[in-house]
Structure formats: structure tokens, C-alpha cells
Design an enzyme around this catalytic site. Structure first.
Site, PDB file in Angstrom:
ATOM      1  CG  ASP A  35      -2.071   0.965   1.100  1.00  0.00           C
ATOM      2  OD1 ASP A  35      -3.214   0.510   0.952  1.00  0.00           O
ATOM      3  OD2 ASP A  35      -1.828   2.202   1.118  1.00  0.00           O
ATOM      4  CB  ILE A  36       0.797   4.272  -2.157  1.00  0.00           C
ATOM      5  CG1 ILE A  36       1.874   5.188  -2.699  1.00  0.00           C
ATOM      6  CG2 ILE A  36      -0.477   5.040  -1.820  1.00  0.00           C
ATOM      7  CD1 ILE A  36       1.527   5.794  -4.054  1.00  0.00           C
ATOM      8  CG  ASN A  90     -12.016  -0.515   4.188  1.00  0.00           C
ATOM      9  OD1 ASN A  90     -12.352  -0.876   5.311  1.00  0.00           O
ATOM     10  ND2 ASN A  90     -10.891   0.125   3.953  1.00  0.00           N
ATOM     11  CB  VAL A  99      -9.340   1.627  -4.832  1.00  0.00           C
ATOM     12  CG1 VAL A  99      -9.083   0.980  -6.192  1.00  0.00           C
ATOM     13  CG2 VAL A  99      -8.323   2.752  -4.562  1.00  0.00           C
ATOM     14  CG  HIS A 103      -8.840  -3.349  -2.124  1.00  0.00           C
ATOM     15  ND1 HIS A 103      -9.771  -2.618  -2.829  1.00  0.00           N
ATOM     16  CD2 HIS A 103      -8.679  -2.706  -0.941  1.00  0.00           C
ATOM     17  CE1 HIS A 103     -10.137  -1.559  -2.118  1.00  0.00           C
ATOM     18  NE2 HIS A 103      -9.503  -1.600  -0.956  1.00  0.00           N
TER      19      HIS A 103
HETATM   20  P1  5GP Z   1      -9.666   1.319   0.341  1.00  0.00           P
HETATM   21  O1  5GP Z   1      -9.670   2.627   1.100  1.00  0.00           O
HETATM   22  O2  5GP Z   1     -10.423   1.432  -0.965  1.00  0.00           O
HETATM   23  O3  5GP Z   1     -10.094   0.142   1.161  1.00  0.00           O
HETATM   24  O4  5GP Z   1      -8.142   1.022   0.023  1.00  0.00           O
HETATM   25  C1  5GP Z   1      -7.475   1.573  -1.056  1.00  0.00           C
HETATM   26  C2  5GP Z   1      -6.016   1.586  -0.689  1.00  0.00           C
HETATM   27  O5  5GP Z   1      -5.280   1.853  -1.857  1.00  0.00           O
HETATM   28  C3  5GP Z   1      -5.630   2.674   0.336  1.00  0.00           C
HETATM   29  O6  5GP Z   1      -5.093   2.063   1.508  1.00  0.00           O
HETATM   30  C4  5GP Z   1      -4.594   3.507  -0.417  1.00  0.00           C
HETATM   31  O7  5GP Z   1      -3.516   3.939   0.413  1.00  0.00           O
HETATM   32  C5  5GP Z   1      -4.129   2.578  -1.510  1.00  0.00           C
HETATM   33  N1  5GP Z   1      -3.673   3.268  -2.701  1.00  0.00           N
HETATM   34  C6  5GP Z   1      -4.261   4.347  -3.299  1.00  0.00           C
HETATM   35  N2  5GP Z   1      -3.567   4.706  -4.393  1.00  0.00           N
HETATM   36  C7  5GP Z   1      -2.526   3.829  -4.488  1.00  0.00           C
HETATM   37  C8  5GP Z   1      -1.435   3.703  -5.430  1.00  0.00           C
HETATM   38  O8  5GP Z   1      -1.315   4.431  -6.422  1.00  0.00           O
HETATM   39  N3  5GP Z   1      -0.552   2.691  -5.196  1.00  0.00           N
HETATM   40  C9  5GP Z   1      -0.652   1.856  -4.117  1.00  0.00           C
HETATM   41  N4  5GP Z   1       0.287   0.913  -3.981  1.00  0.00           N
HETATM   42  N5  5GP Z   1      -1.671   1.947  -3.220  1.00  0.00           N
HETATM   43  C10 5GP Z   1      -2.582   2.927  -3.407  1.00  0.00           C
END
Ligand code: 5GP
Ligand code: ZN
Length: 117
Positions: A35-36, A90, A99, A103
Site C-alpha cells: 500500500d502506498i 472495506n 478504490v 481488495h
Molecule cells: P480502500 O480505502 O479502498 O479500502 O483502500 C485503497 C487503498 O489503496 C488505500 O489504503 C490507499 O492507500 C491505496 N492506494 C491508493 N492509491 C494507491 C497507489 O497508487 N498505489 C498503491 N500501492 N496503493 C494505493
């Protein structure tokens, strides 16, 4: 068609290689990458190659792949030396999903707070 790559999806772009990511593990059906914006010392996302907006829709359409997210998360945890870890799906913006490509978050490497919210 269900499961096909979406041009406006960040994780489909990572799968296509047009956005870089630190890949930890890949199978024919899944990809694990860091995760970034890590929320724990180890924070890895495991995603299906197929695009579904969330884990429930993935499970309904391709249950074997949904199950593989769990076996892959376990394999990633082992590879990271983690006996204890947390998996989070989530689902929906109100639950923090940003996103909309299924995942699972794998979090570990430090004592995790007890409780769910
Ligand atoms: P969500 O909030 O949808 O459950 O998780 C999405 C995750 O994607 C977040 O933890 C966010 O930090 C990660 N994320 C968003 N953009 C990027 C990216 O460009 N690269 C990576 N490796 N992770 C990302
Ligand atoms: Zn996608």
C-alpha cells in the site's frame, strides 16, 4: 462484461503496469503489492486480476478467486514473517472504500489495536 479491466480503475492500471507498484507476489489470478500509504509496518493489498467493485461482487461471480485472496493473503503474511495479522475488506464509501476494485488489506508487523472500529 463483468470482470473485465476498467480504464478508469487505479488497480486495473497497476495490473496493466501503467502505474508502478511494489509487487510482493503474483499468481495467475491475483496480485499482492504494498500500500502506498501504509497504516502498519506491513500493509499489503491483495487484489484479483478481474475487476469487480468489491469483495462481495467478486465472491458472487468468481468464488474460487475470492477464496484465493485469502490463501494469497496468508502466503504473503508467511512471506513477511507475520504469524499475527489483520485482513480488512472495506466495502462502500461509508466504510472507507476509496478504490472500487475488490481488495483485501493485510496489516501487521506491530501490535494491532483491539476492537473493530
Ligand atoms: P480502500 O480505502 O479502498 O479500502 O483502500 C485503497 C487503498 O489503496 C488505500 O489504503 C490507499 O492507500 C491505496 N492506494 C491508493 N492509491 C494507491 C497507489 O497508487 N498505489 C498503491 N500501492 N496503493 C494505493
Ligand atoms: Zn479495476
Amino acid at each position: 462484461m463483468a470482470g473485465e479491466p476498467q480504464s478508469d480503475c487505479l488497480f486495473c492500471k497497476i495490473l496493466a503496469g501503467s502505474i508502478p507498484a511494489t509487487v510482493v507476489r503474483e499468481t495467475e489470478r491475483t496480485l499482492a503489492f504494498r500500500d502506498i500509504n501504509p497504516q502498519a509496518p506491513t500493509h499489503i493489498l491483495v487484489i484479483p486480476h478481474a475487476h469487480y467493485p468489491n469483495a462481495a461482487e467478486l465472491a458472487a461471480a468468481e468464488p474460487a478467486v475470492a477464496a484465493e485472496l485469502l490463501t494469497e493473503a496468508a502466503a504473503v503474511a508467511t512471506g513477511e514473517g507475520l504469524a499475527d495479522y489483520r485482513l480488512i475488506f472495506n466495502t462502500g464509501a461509508g466504510a472507507g472504500q476509496t478504490v472500487f476494485h475488490a481488495h483485501v488489506h493485510l496489516l501487521g508487523g506491530a501490535p494491532l489495536r483491539e476492537g473493530l472500529v
